[in-house]
Design a protein around this motif. Structure first.
Motif, PDB file in Angstrom:
ATOM      1  N   GLU A 156      56.084  -8.552  94.858  1.00  0.00           N
ATOM      2  CA  GLU A 156      55.222  -9.879  95.277  1.00  0.00           C
ATOM      3  C   GLU A 156      54.181  -9.570  96.058  1.00  0.00           C
ATOM      4  O   GLU A 156      53.006 -10.641  95.765  1.00  0.00           O
ATOM      5  CB  GLU A 156      56.310 -10.883  96.012  1.00  0.00           C
ATOM      6  CG  GLU A 156      57.435 -11.255  95.247  1.00  0.00           C
ATOM      7  CD  GLU A 156      58.374 -12.337  96.092  1.00  0.00           C
ATOM      8  OE1 GLU A 156      57.829 -12.645  97.437  1.00  0.00           O
ATOM      9  OE2 GLU A 156      59.479 -12.722  95.425  1.00  0.00           O
ATOM     10  N   SER A 157      53.903  -8.657  96.557  1.00  0.00           N
ATOM     11  CA  SER A 157      52.862  -8.454  97.482  1.00  0.00           C
ATOM     12  C   SER A 157      51.622  -7.822  96.562  1.00  0.00           C
ATOM     13  O   SER A 157      50.230  -7.725  97.147  1.00  0.00           O
ATOM     14  CB  SER A 157      53.174  -7.382  98.755  1.00  0.00           C
ATOM     15  OG  SER A 157      53.491  -5.899  98.112  1.00  0.00           O
ATOM     16  N   GLY A 158      52.038  -7.206  95.347  1.00  0.00           N
ATOM     17  CA  GLY A 158      50.951  -6.811  94.548  1.00  0.00           C
ATOM     18  C   GLY A 158      50.595  -5.128  94.902  1.00  0.00           C
ATOM     19  O   GLY A 158      49.782  -4.737  94.653  1.00  0.00           O
ATOM     20  N   THR A 159      51.438  -4.861  95.919  1.00  0.00           N
ATOM     21  CA  THR A 159      51.249  -3.285  96.187  1.00  0.00           C
ATOM     22  C   THR A 159      51.678  -2.183  95.317  1.00  0.00           C
ATOM     23  O   THR A 159      51.300  -0.913  95.442  1.00  0.00           O
ATOM     24  CB  THR A 159      51.867  -3.081  97.849  1.00  0.00           C
ATOM     25  OG1 THR A 159      53.160  -3.055  97.648  1.00  0.00           O
ATOM     26  CG2 THR A 159      50.938  -4.130  98.778  1.00  0.00           C
ATOM     27  N   LEU A 160      52.463  -2.803  94.491  1.00  0.00           N
ATOM     28  CA  LEU A 160      52.911  -1.794  93.441  1.00  0.00           C
ATOM     29  C   LEU A 160      52.668  -2.477  91.920  1.00  0.00           C
ATOM     30  O   LEU A 160      52.769  -3.551  91.633  1.00  0.00           O
ATOM     31  CB  LEU A 160      54.655  -1.786  93.524  1.00  0.00           C
ATOM     32  CG  LEU A 160      55.234  -0.812  92.443  1.00  0.00           C
ATOM     33  CD1 LEU A 160      54.754   0.766  92.758  1.00  0.00           C
ATOM     34  CD2 LEU A 160      56.648  -0.974  92.448  1.00  0.00           C
ATOM     35  N   ARG A 161      51.845  -1.609  91.213  1.00  0.00           N
ATOM     36  CA  ARG A 161      51.283  -2.002  89.967  1.00  0.00           C
ATOM     37  C   ARG A 161      51.731  -1.058  88.859  1.00  0.00           C
ATOM     38  O   ARG A 161      51.714  -0.050  88.993  1.00  0.00           O
ATOM     39  CB  ARG A 161      49.736  -2.071  90.088  1.00  0.00           C
ATOM     40  CG  ARG A 161      49.280  -3.195  91.016  1.00  0.00           C
ATOM     41  CD  ARG A 161      47.799  -3.278  91.551  1.00  0.00           C
ATOM     42  NE  ARG A 161      47.379  -2.013  91.674  1.00  0.00           N
ATOM     43  CZ  ARG A 161      47.335  -1.443  93.080  1.00  0.00           C
ATOM     44  NH1 ARG A 161      48.237  -2.606  94.112  1.00  0.00           N
ATOM     45  NH2 ARG A 161      47.067  -0.378  93.679  1.00  0.00           N
ATOM     46  N   GLY A 162      51.815  -1.499  87.664  1.00  0.00           N
ATOM     47  CA  GLY A 162      52.389  -0.750  86.493  1.00  0.00           C
ATOM     48  C   GLY A 162      51.785  -1.121  85.110  1.00  0.00           C
ATOM     49  O   GLY A 162      51.201  -2.324  85.106  1.00  0.00           O
ATOM     50  N   ARG A 163      51.911  -0.137  84.009  1.00  0.00           N
ATOM     51  CA  ARG A 163      51.281  -0.426  83.052  1.00  0.00           C
ATOM     52  C   ARG A 163      52.053   0.709  81.895  1.00  0.00           C
ATOM     53  O   ARG A 163      52.361   1.759  82.120  1.00  0.00           O
ATOM     54  CB  ARG A 163      49.549  -0.198  82.920  1.00  0.00           C
ATOM     55  CG  ARG A 163      49.022  -0.569  81.554  1.00  0.00           C
ATOM     56  CD  ARG A 163      47.473  -0.669  81.889  1.00  0.00           C
ATOM     57  NE  ARG A 163      46.717  -1.303  80.421  1.00  0.00           N
ATOM     58  CZ  ARG A 163      45.648  -1.746  80.700  1.00  0.00           C
ATOM     59  NH1 ARG A 163      44.808  -1.300  81.611  1.00  0.00           N
ATOM     60  NH2 ARG A 163      44.910  -2.257  79.600  1.00  0.00           N
ATOM     61  N   VAL A 164      52.075   0.083  80.725  1.00  0.00           N
ATOM     62  CA  VAL A 164      52.550   0.753  79.715  1.00  0.00           C
ATOM     63  C   VAL A 164      51.942   0.403  78.514  1.00  0.00           C
ATOM     64  O   VAL A 164      51.436  -0.585  78.263  1.00  0.00           O
ATOM     65  CB  VAL A 164      54.076   0.299  79.535  1.00  0.00           C
ATOM     66  CG1 VAL A 164      54.760  -0.991  79.128  1.00  0.00           C
ATOM     67  CG2 VAL A 164      54.854   1.282  78.443  1.00  0.00           C
ATOM     68  N   VAL A 165      51.588   1.478  77.627  1.00  0.00           N
ATOM     69  CA  VAL A 165      50.830   1.428  76.339  1.00  0.00           C
ATOM     70  C   VAL A 165      51.826   2.097  75.336  1.00  0.00           C
ATOM     71  O   VAL A 165      52.030   3.388  75.516  1.00  0.00           O
ATOM     72  CB  VAL A 165      49.491   1.764  76.428  1.00  0.00           C
ATOM     73  CG1 VAL A 165      48.712   1.836  75.109  1.00  0.00           C
ATOM     74  CG2 VAL A 165      48.950   1.148  77.637  1.00  0.00           C
ATOM     75  N   THR A 166      52.139   1.492  74.122  1.00  0.00           N
ATOM     76  CA  THR A 166      52.594   2.325  73.057  1.00  0.00           C
ATOM     77  C   THR A 166      51.790   2.007  71.704  1.00  0.00           C
ATOM     78  O   THR A 166      51.169   1.107  71.457  1.00  0.00           O
ATOM     79  CB  THR A 166      54.169   1.775  73.084  1.00  0.00           C
ATOM     80  OG1 THR A 166      54.149   0.456  72.415  1.00  0.00           O
ATOM     81  CG2 THR A 166      55.013   1.882  74.179  1.00  0.00           C
ATOM     82  N   ALA A 167      52.033   3.027  71.068  1.00  0.00           N
ATOM     83  CA  ALA A 167      51.238   2.961  69.776  1.00  0.00           C
ATOM     84  C   ALA A 167      51.842   3.755  68.491  1.00  0.00           C
ATOM     85  O   ALA A 167      52.487   4.734  68.941  1.00  0.00           O
ATOM     86  CB  ALA A 167      49.589   3.186  69.697  1.00  0.00           C
ATOM     87  N   TYR A 168      51.858   3.011  67.256  1.00  0.00           N
ATOM     88  CA  TYR A 168      52.520   3.988  66.332  1.00  0.00           C
ATOM     89  C   TYR A 168      51.628   3.584  65.010  1.00  0.00           C
ATOM     90  O   TYR A 168      51.290   2.484  64.928  1.00  0.00           O
ATOM     91  CB  TYR A 168      54.024   3.296  65.745  1.00  0.00           C
ATOM     92  CG  TYR A 168      54.564   4.028  64.813  1.00  0.00           C
ATOM     93  CD1 TYR A 168      54.909   5.264  64.848  1.00  0.00           C
ATOM     94  CD2 TYR A 168      54.824   3.363  63.599  1.00  0.00           C
ATOM     95  CE1 TYR A 168      55.684   6.004  63.804  1.00  0.00           C
ATOM     96  CE2 TYR A 168      55.065   4.173  62.433  1.00  0.00           C
ATOM     97  CZ  TYR A 168      55.532   5.383  62.583  1.00  0.00           C
ATOM     98  OH  TYR A 168      56.148   6.148  61.467  1.00  0.00           O
ATOM     99  N   GLN A 169      51.437   4.670  64.441  1.00  0.00           N
ATOM    100  CA  GLN A 169      50.422   4.799  63.325  1.00  0.00           C
ATOM    101  C   GLN A 169      51.151   5.396  62.160  1.00  0.00           C
ATOM    102  O   GLN A 169      51.460   6.709  62.249  1.00  0.00           O
ATOM    103  CB  GLN A 169      49.117   5.126  63.377  1.00  0.00           C
ATOM    104  CG  GLN A 169      48.116   5.169  62.083  1.00  0.00           C
ATOM    105  CD  GLN A 169      46.578   5.243  62.745  1.00  0.00           C
ATOM    106  OE1 GLN A 169      46.274   5.582  63.890  1.00  0.00           O
ATOM    107  NE2 GLN A 169      45.757   5.002  61.838  1.00  0.00           N
ATOM    108  N   SER A 170      51.081   4.599  60.714  1.00  0.00           N
ATOM    109  CA  SER A 170      51.593   5.580  59.495  1.00  0.00           C
ATOM    110  C   SER A 170      50.623   5.193  58.645  1.00  0.00           C
ATOM    111  O   SER A 170      50.175   4.255  58.357  1.00  0.00           O
ATOM    112  CB  SER A 170      52.902   5.136  59.228  1.00  0.00           C
ATOM    113  OG  SER A 170      53.125   5.467  57.778  1.00  0.00           O
ATOM    114  N   LYS A 171      50.043   6.345  57.832  1.00  0.00           N
ATOM    115  CA  LYS A 171      49.112   6.194  56.916  1.00  0.00           C
ATOM    116  C   LYS A 171      49.146   7.450  55.749  1.00  0.00           C
ATOM    117  O   LYS A 171      49.606   8.580  55.925  1.00  0.00           O
ATOM    118  CB  LYS A 171      47.740   6.341  57.458  1.00  0.00           C
ATOM    119  CG  LYS A 171      47.217   7.560  58.298  1.00  0.00           C
ATOM    120  CD  LYS A 171      46.018   7.763  58.786  1.00  0.00           C
ATOM    121  CE  LYS A 171      45.521   8.995  59.133  1.00  0.00           C
ATOM    122  NZ  LYS A 171      44.209   9.193  59.936  1.00  0.00           N
ATOM    123  N   ASP A 172      48.801   6.998  54.505  1.00  0.00           N
ATOM    124  CA  ASP A 172      48.531   7.970  53.588  1.00  0.00           C
ATOM    125  C   ASP A 172      46.978   8.513  53.550  1.00  0.00           C
ATOM    126  O   ASP A 172      46.396   8.076  54.386  1.00  0.00           O
ATOM    127  CB  ASP A 172      48.974   7.446  52.193  1.00  0.00           C
ATOM    128  CG  ASP A 172      50.480   7.024  52.150  1.00  0.00           C
ATOM    129  OD1 ASP A 172      51.347   7.985  52.929  1.00  0.00           O
ATOM    130  OD2 ASP A 172      50.791   6.431  51.211  1.00  0.00           O
TER     131      ASP A 172
END
Length: 828
Positions: free
Chosen positions: A304-320
């Motif tokens: 609630e105080s904003g003193t702890l922040r987080g982020r997550v990023v995921t990606a998946y790629q499939s190609k010929d």
């Protein structure tokens, strides 16, 4: 063309378990992401202030101290500015707004009790709100700015300086430009970075060049990873861009920050940071050759105080691929947490993983005996379906920032990375049994493991001397590398039909006669100062001392090779000097000297390691800054002297006589010109363009015939790169159109075939000058949805992105034909 990707059961279980773990972690973070940040919503408290009229920097320091906050700004931001001061009771926002009135600056909140100064854009308004004064002037983060340029960067000296304030050629590829051009990997980014050339020794073996020399370090958030050995480059050369905010490139010798390396460039990838404001982005793409990709990016305050922040990023790629049988898949995971331990201290911890599985060969396409093109189809694949090139890279990192009084700070950073390569592949090879007429295959199976640790710590801040404010950085760094590899190369007679190729049965390559164990350690201390000599003249001085150790044990069937000798460099001094003079409000001229060293493993006549190669960079340039720094331009002329290169001696001088030994007497000189412009020339228009001329030639060499010749003929000397986007006005403002151009001169390799082979004996392998054109169009379908189309190589130019070094092995690699990709982005 679609084809199966073989997965062993154990590998499949590990793959699925990893995905489940990642999904659970992402779900936890997303659940936390619904918690709204409240640190920006506290009721403002008023306090009594008595700050006299006078210099703005002094008044701001007094105000920050009285308010109990940290206010970060550079001396150049407030240079020559004054304030009428304040007296009375004010909230923080009210007080700083009055101090900054008519200054062209505004305060931006960076966290609890932390603020920085940024320029006020011309169309912004000052709002005395509950958090800070509104506006979106360029800072060091490029995400959400929509810009092709940025504010301060610290890659060159650890000082937070703008492009105009840095006495070297620099480029920043921003998040907006990466998105507009659909750049998915570091290779994509550097292909579009002025002054950088990309060559390949195989489909997944990219090498980056700048000013004629190989880039041997990759930095992430200012911490270096060593890529000086080609085996390390095989595992670490192409990170996915989903987790990065921008890529900063400083060209020339960058030894002050990196220690050892070539006088090429520093490439610094800056990760995305957590945001206190909740945000979620989902991106999906579909393109030519079954190229599919998804990305998920979520960030928020976690309490609630904003003193702890987080982020997550995921990606998946499939190609010929446009090549038969070739395919690839890649998964990316990134998580970062940032915690304000108190109003002066912020701790960051994160981890990332990139797993890439490529069904592809080791080499490329061959050429004729005289080096001429065989005109094979771009879809030609000369390998077999059992070949693979699989990479896995995992990194854990942390950072502790402590903010002292009077705008001093301490920053401690550490990272640990684990890289692994498993490959089984083939390279087309002429066979001696057929008098070098028929084609067989050189097949290799190798396993590499690489662990690198990198540490850095420094303090920085302003100090007063002779009535002026200056800046100082003092720090130390350490990095460690441990490499272990094993494998087997074999030659197979296949009599390959180049125009109707077929695969061969998988050979037995279970043995591992080749092994290598390699370690290196580098420790350094550095100091940098920026002296404010006058309102118009700044002098940057720096120095670094390094201690370097290197050891390698390479064996074949257990027998150690002669090169397996340790090497040590003690107290090597690296120097940095640069001066910047402001001609007027928009233009500055600069001159600089920088250097860098590179340890050598070659031995002299007494069997001692040669002294390090030294690269010395001399540069003079002009920089311009326009429209409140939203547009930056530069012109630079440079000369680089690389000295002490290994020069072979007469074997009668060696110990024992008849062996090979060297002296540190070879030299190469690189000279050239760089022109660049980045940013917004007009509202709605972003432009990034650069022209580079770079010519590196031998000035001393063991072969006298090489003196005056080009050092590297298969990297271009002339390169022009440009990309631009324009948002249409009026009722069409939902549409943005753009396009890019790449142009390079002819590259070649020439030499002599084996004397045992039939004529012709001389060869020249060549790729003539070519141009590639790209187009882009995007449509903002709603407040939350954007749709973009990228059309690459619009005119379907046929070209080789890399050429073979000789006629015995096939390494010509075609550039991609015309292709397209549609991307849909949803953001909350």
């Amino acid at each position: 063309m679609s084809h199966p990707r073989p997965l062993h059961s154990a590998a499949l279980r590990l793959h699925l378990n990893s995905r489940l773990l990642r999904m659970s972690f992402a779900g936890t973070l997303c659940a936390c992401a619904i918690i709204p940040p409240t640190w920006a919503q506290q009721a403002p408290e008023r306090a009594q202030y008595t700050i006299a009229a006078g210099p703005l920097d002094i008044a701001l320091s007094q105000f920050a101290a009285a308010s109990g906050v940290t206010l970060s700004f550079g001396s150049t931001q407030t240079q020559g500015l004054t304030t009428p001061g304040i007296q009375g009771r004010y909230s923080f926002d009210e007080g700083i707004a009055r101090l900054l009135a008519h200054s062209g600056l505004q305060a931006r909140q960076e966290g609890v009790g932390r603020y920085s100064l940024v320029k006020t854009p011309s169309d912004s308004t000052l709002e005395l709100g509950a958090t800070t004064i509104s506006g979106s002037a360029l800072g060091d983060t490029t995400e959400d700015t929509g810009s092709y340029t940025t504010g301060p960067m610290a890659t060159a000296t650890k000082l937070a300086l703008s492009s105009r304030e840095t006495p070297q050629s620099i480029t920043v590829i921003t998040r907006q430009r990466m998105d507009d051009q659909n750049m998915r990997s570091l290779e994509d980014v550097l292909k579009n970075t002025p002054g950088i050339a990309v060559t390949k020794a195989g489909p997944h073996r990219a090498t980056f060049y700048s000013r004629g020399f190989t880039v041997e370090n990759l930095m992430t958030d200012g911490l270096s990873n060593d890529l000086s050995h080609y085996l390390s480059r095989d595992m670490n050369s192409s990170p996915d861009m989903a987790i990065f905010d921008r890529v900063e490139v400083v060209r020339g010798a960058t030894g002050l920050m990196q220690g050892s390396g070539n006088p090429a460039a520093a490439v610094n990838m800056i990760r995305k940071r957590p945001t206190a404001t909740p945000r979620v982005t989902v991106t999906g793409s579909a393109g030519s050759w079954d190229n599919y990709r998804t990305e998920f990016d979520a960030s928020s305050a976690l309490n609630e105080s904003g003193t702890l922040r987080g982020r997550v990023v995921t990606a998946y790629q499939s190609k010929d691929s446009f090549q038969d049988f070739v395919s690839a898949e890649r998964s990316v995971f990134y998580a970062i947490t940032e915690a304000d331990l108190n109003e002066d201290t912020t701790f960051t911890f994160g981890a990332s993983n990139q797993d890439a599985n490529n069904n592809d060969s080791w080499g490329g396409l061959p050429v004729a005996r005289d080096g001429s093109d065989l005109h094979l189809k771009r879809s030609t694949y000369l390998g077999s379906t059992w070949e693979y090139w699989d990479q896995d890279n995992t990194t854990a990192f942390s950072r502790l920032e402590y903010r002292f009084a009077n705008n001093w700070k301490m920053l401690l950073s550490a990272s640990k990375s684990w890289s692994q390569l498993n490959m089984l592949g083939s390279i087309p090879m002429r066979t001696w049994q057929s008098d070098f007429v028929e084609w067989g295959q050189n097949i290799g199976r190798y396993e590499y493991k690489d662990q690198q640790n990198s540490y850095d710590g420094y303090v920085s801040g302003p100090f007063s001397l002779f009535g002026r404010t200056h800046e100082l950085v003092v720090g130390a760094s350490r990095r460690e590398l441990t490499f272990n590899g094993k494998g087997l190369p074999i030659d197979v007679e296949t009599n390959t039909n180049l125009y109707r190729p077929t695969g061969i049965p998988k050979p037995d390559v279970s043995a591992t006669p080749w092994t290598q164990h390699r370690t290196s350690q580098q420790e350094g201390t550095y100091i940098t100062t920026r002296l404010n000599l006058s309102d118009d003249l700044k002098l940057i001085l720096g120095g670094r001392l390094d201690w370097y150790e290197y050891d390698v044990d390479t064996r074949w069937e257990g027998k150690s090779s002669a090169s397996s000798l340790p090497n040590k460099v003690t107290r090597h001094l690296t120097r940095y000097a640069g001066a910047i003079y402001d001609l007027d409000a928009h233009h500055s001229v600069y001159v600089s000297y920088t250097d860098i060293f590179r340890p050598q493993t070659e031995l002299d006549a007494q069997n001692n390691a040669l002294k390090p190669i030294e690269g010395k960079n001399y540069e003079i340039g002009l920089k311009g800054e326009y429209f409140d720094a939203s547009l930056n331009a530069s012109a630079a002329i440079f000369r680089i002297d690389q000295e002490n290169r290994a020069k072979e001696l007469n074997r009668n001088l060696c110990t024992p006589r008849g062996t090979t030994c060297y002296e540190a007497a070879g030299a190469v000189r690189s000279e050239g010109l760089e022109l660049e412009i980045n940013g917004s020339p007009a509202p709605g228009w972003e432009l990034g363009a650069g022209y580079t001329y770079s010519s590196a030639k031998y000035t001393k060499d063991s072969n006298p015939d090489n003196v005056g010749r080009l050092f590297s003929t298969d990297t271009p000397r002339h390169i022009f790169k440009a990309f631009t986007r324009y948002q249409l006005p009026g009722d069409l403002n939902r549409w943005t159109i753009g396009g890019g151009l790449y142009r390079q001169n002819t590259i070649y390799k020439k030499g002599t075939n084996s004397a045992d082979a039939p004529p012709p004996h001389a060869y020249r392998i060549e790729q003539k000058a070519y141009t590639v054109t790209d187009l882009m169009a995007s449509y903002k379908a709603s407040e939350n949805v954007d749709v973009r189309l990228n059309l690459n190589n619009v005119f379907d130019t046929h070209y080789y992105q890399a050429i073979s070094a000789n006629t015995d092995y096939g390494n010509n690699l075609y550039g991609a034909p015309r292709n397209a990709m549609v991307t849909v982005r949803w953001e909350l």
